[in-house]
Design an enzyme around this catalytic site. Structure first.
Site, PDB file in Angstrom:
ATOM      1  CG  ASN A 199       4.447  -1.612   5.525  1.00 40.09           C
ATOM      2  OD1 ASN A 199       5.515  -1.973   5.653  1.00 40.09           O
ATOM      3  ND2 ASN A 199       3.460  -2.647   5.342  1.00 40.09           N
TER       4      ASN A 199
ATOM      5  CG  ASP B 169      -5.515   5.517   2.393  1.00 38.87           C
ATOM      6  OD1 ASP B 169      -5.728   5.344   3.731  1.00 38.87           O
ATOM      7  OD2 ASP B 169      -4.719   6.290   1.996  1.00 38.87           O
TER       8      ASP B 169
ATOM      9  CB  CYS C 184      -3.611   1.702   7.113  1.00 45.08           C
ATOM     10  SG  CYS C 184      -3.423   3.148   7.998  1.00 45.08           S
ATOM     11  NE  ARG C 185      -4.501   1.441   1.467  1.00 49.48           N
ATOM     12  CZ  ARG C 185      -4.416   2.168   0.754  1.00 49.48           C
ATOM     13  NH1 ARG C 185      -5.168   2.016  -0.245  1.00 49.48           N
ATOM     14  NH2 ARG C 185      -3.375   3.050   0.576  1.00 49.48           N
ATOM     15  CB  SER C 186       0.230  -3.377   2.713  1.00 45.90           C
ATOM     16  OG  SER C 186       1.143  -2.658   3.590  1.00 45.90           O
TER      17      SER C 186
ATOM     18  CB  CYS D 112      -1.049  -0.182   0.976  1.00 49.79           C
ATOM     19  SG  CYS D 112      -0.192   0.033   2.756  1.00 49.79           S
TER      20      CYS D 112
END
Ligand code: 4NP
Length: 160
Positions: free
Chosen positions: A15, A127, A17-19, A12
């Site tokens: 690195n 996001d 939050c999402r990934s 993402c």
């Protein structure tokens, strides 16, 4: 990685939050399924290198039984394109960035994460960084669905 096992990298922007959540969801699903897969995550930016995940990401993972507090953000590098067999971008913008920096001899297949879910092809994982806490639950739902689809696909790879 030097053996033949699948090696999956989630990418993402930050690195944090999402990934990391995608990494945690797949680690959990792979463990449940008893598969051997190398898993990691990275960001396209250098903004949060060395930092722990966002507290809201740590909290949503914990609510679902995963501890990600020890994860540390890093930036994707050129070697990742040969270390990993598959690199999944969490959204279209990061997919474009990855395609722009991929070496011409990249071994990794680079694609959009939600392409692994039938009917969600082309979708981005939103996001959650600037939004409400509930956005992190939505992220978790998306990355768990992707992890489940990836495990089903990995199981078919094992059979062939
Ligand atoms: P991620 O979320 O890409 O899912 O880790 C973000 C983290 C930080 C920022 C943006 C998105 N930021 O602007 O610092």
């Amino acid at each position: 990685m030097s053996n033949n096992r699948p090696a999956i990298l989630f990418v993402c922007l930050g690195n944090i939050c999402r990934s990391p959540l995608a990494e945690a969801a797949l680690r959990h699903a792979v463990e449940q399924a008893g598969l051997a897969v190398d898993i990691d995550s990275a960001g396209t930016s250098d903004w949060h290198i060395g930092k722990a995940p966002d507290l809201r990401a740590i909290a949503v993972a914990r609510r679902h039984g995963c501890d990600i507090a020890h994860y540390r953000a890093r930036q994707i590098n050129q070697a990742d394109f040969s270390r990993f067999t598959h690199i999944f971008a969490l959204d279209g913008a990061n997919l474009s960035t990855l395609r722009g920096i991929a070496p011409t001899d990249a071994a990794a297949e680079v694609s959009l994460l939600l392409d692994v879910i039938a009917g969600r092809e082309g979708d981005s994982v939103t996001d959650p960084y600037f939004g409400e806490d509930s956005g992190f639950e939505d992220t978790w739902t998306d990355v768990v669905a992707a992890a489940d689809a990836l495990v089903s696909w990995l199981q078919t790879q094992n059979e062939s």
